[in-house]
Design a protein around this motif. Sequence first.
Motif, PDB file in Angstrom:
ATOM      1  N   ASP A  60    -126.849 -51.669  23.416  1.00 51.70           N
ATOM      2  CA  ASP A  60    -126.545 -50.293  23.797  1.00 51.70           C
ATOM      3  C   ASP A  60    -125.088 -49.984  23.444  1.00 51.70           C
ATOM      4  OD1 ASP A  60    -126.123 -47.844  24.950  1.00 51.70           O
ATOM      5  OD2 ASP A  60    -126.731 -48.443  26.978  1.00 51.70           O
ATOM      6  N   THR A  99    -122.225 -47.839  30.508  1.00 51.47           N
ATOM      7  CA  THR A  99    -123.579 -47.280  30.418  1.00 51.47           C
ATOM      8  C   THR A  99    -123.805 -46.220  31.495  1.00 51.47           C
ATOM      9  OG1 THR A  99    -124.389 -49.387  29.537  1.00 51.47           O
ATOM     10  CG2 THR A  99    -126.027 -47.861  30.419  1.00 51.47           C
ATOM     11  N   TRP A 149    -122.250 -38.542  31.774  1.00 53.00           N
ATOM     12  CA  TRP A 149    -121.775 -37.629  30.729  1.00 53.00           C
ATOM     13  C   TRP A 149    -122.947 -36.833  30.145  1.00 53.00           C
ATOM     14  CZ3 TRP A 149    -121.744 -38.972  25.097  1.00 53.00           C
ATOM     15  CH2 TRP A 149    -121.063 -38.010  24.328  1.00 53.00           C
ATOM     16  N   GLN A 150    -124.044 -37.515  29.875  1.00 53.90           N
ATOM     17  CA  GLN A 150    -125.208 -36.844  29.304  1.00 53.90           C
ATOM     18  C   GLN A 150    -125.860 -35.883  30.298  1.00 53.90           C
ATOM     19  OE1 GLN A 150    -127.755 -39.974  27.794  1.00 53.90           O
ATOM     20  NE2 GLN A 150    -126.581 -40.156  25.902  1.00 53.90           N
ATOM     21  N   ASN A 151    -125.741 -36.197  31.596  1.00 53.08           N
ATOM     22  CA  ASN A 151    -126.310 -35.316  32.630  1.00 53.08           C
ATOM     23  C   ASN A 151    -125.460 -34.076  32.887  1.00 53.08           C
ATOM     24  OD1 ASN A 151    -128.390 -37.094  32.946  1.00 53.08           O
ATOM     25  ND2 ASN A 151    -127.866 -37.738  35.027  1.00 53.08           N
ATOM     26  N   GLU A 152    -124.234 -34.051  32.320  1.00 57.60           N
ATOM     27  CA  GLU A 152    -123.318 -32.917  32.455  1.00 57.60           C
ATOM     28  C   GLU A 152    -123.031 -32.588  33.923  1.00 57.60           C
ATOM     29  OE1 GLU A 152    -124.840 -29.676  30.154  1.00 57.60           O
ATOM     30  OE2 GLU A 152    -124.642 -30.748  28.247  1.00 57.60           O
ATOM     31  N   GLN A 155    -115.622 -32.607  33.066  1.00 57.34           N
ATOM     32  CA  GLN A 155    -116.504 -32.923  34.190  1.00 57.34           C
ATOM     33  C   GLN A 155    -115.758 -33.488  35.400  1.00 57.34           C
ATOM     34  OE1 GLN A 155    -119.322 -34.776  30.963  1.00 57.34           O
ATOM     35  NE2 GLN A 155    -120.405 -34.892  32.905  1.00 57.34           N
ATOM     36  N   ALA A 189    -123.150 -47.717  24.416  1.00 55.98           N
ATOM     37  CA  ALA A 189    -122.362 -47.311  25.573  1.00 55.98           C
ATOM     38  C   ALA A 189    -121.823 -48.498  26.356  1.00 55.98           C
ATOM     39  CB  ALA A 189    -123.199 -46.422  26.498  1.00 55.98           C
ATOM     40  N   ALA A 198    -130.014 -43.765  33.341  1.00 60.82           N
ATOM     41  CA  ALA A 198    -130.296 -42.355  33.622  1.00 60.82           C
ATOM     42  C   ALA A 198    -130.964 -42.189  34.983  1.00 60.82           C
ATOM     43  CB  ALA A 198    -131.169 -41.775  32.515  1.00 60.82           C
ATOM     44  N   ASN A 247    -121.759 -43.132  30.660  1.00 55.97           N
ATOM     45  CA  ASN A 247    -122.410 -42.379  29.584  1.00 55.97           C
ATOM     46  C   ASN A 247    -123.592 -41.567  30.105  1.00 55.97           C
ATOM     47  OD1 ASN A 247    -122.537 -42.021  26.528  1.00 55.97           O
ATOM     48  ND2 ASN A 247    -124.626 -42.691  26.954  1.00 55.97           N
ATOM     49  N   ALA A 248    -124.330 -42.142  31.057  1.00 54.12           N
ATOM     50  CA  ALA A 248    -125.462 -41.408  31.636  1.00 54.12           C
ATOM     51  C   ALA A 248    -124.983 -40.179  32.415  1.00 54.12           C
ATOM     52  CB  ALA A 248    -126.270 -42.333  32.543  1.00 54.12           C
TER      53      ALA A 248
END
Length: 258
Positions: free
Chosen positions: A240, A36, A42-45, A71, A242, A11, A39-40
């Motif tokens: 993890d 990983t 993706w989570q941050n949009e 995205q 991811a 992140a 995925n980070a």
Amino acid sequence: MGLDKTVASAAEAVADIPHGASLAVGGFGLCGIPGTLINALWQNEINDLRIVSNNCGVDDWGLGLLLAAGQISRMTSSYVGENKEFARQYLSGELEVELVPQGTLAERLRAGGAGIPAFYTPAGTGTQVGEGGLPWRYAADGTVAVASPAKETREFDGRPHLLEHGITTDFALVRATIGDRHGNLVFRSSARNFNPLAAMAGRITIAEVDHLVEPGELDPDEVHLPGIFVQRVVRVTPGDPAAERRIERRTVRQERDA
């Protein structure tokens, strides 16, 4: 930080990637993908991403996660792969796609990373790759909204060659098996694929590694990518989800009857 390029988490490593950024992403199918880091993102949009990668993962994994979330606005790839959503978005006009011959894509990334602005190649001559007209983006009604331009052609030894431009991106995301704190990376077997080339093309390259070692622990002869191409290193957290290594298409022999 000095020469220590490690960051605490994925992140944190991708926190400054903005909307509209261009990224080179390593991997081939699902082999060697930086799951990983993806995925980070993706989570941050983070949206409107322009991605250069051999393919776009699958419908529910890898870059396919970003694609399904809307995205990604543009892909530069060599094939669609096993991703039905990729094909749907492309044909419906939601996604711009530049399809590039696979060897040409590899060399465009390498050239960009080596500071070579352009090169000539025979690949694609006599086709729409060179003559132009490949659909980059469709309109909603199925007509071609944006088509590829014709490329400059030059003859060498009696054979036509196309001028192709090197690729550089704002960021690059790659995955390695081993990395040290200086960013030197070692890839495992076929996971090496596009990862070194993508790493070279990024102005800021972020590497996720399975094993983090101290400087000096790697034999210089074993290093596949020197740390000069890498700005950040993050160790994958054991377990993890991811970072799971998935098989894109599992093929096994049928067991014979005894």
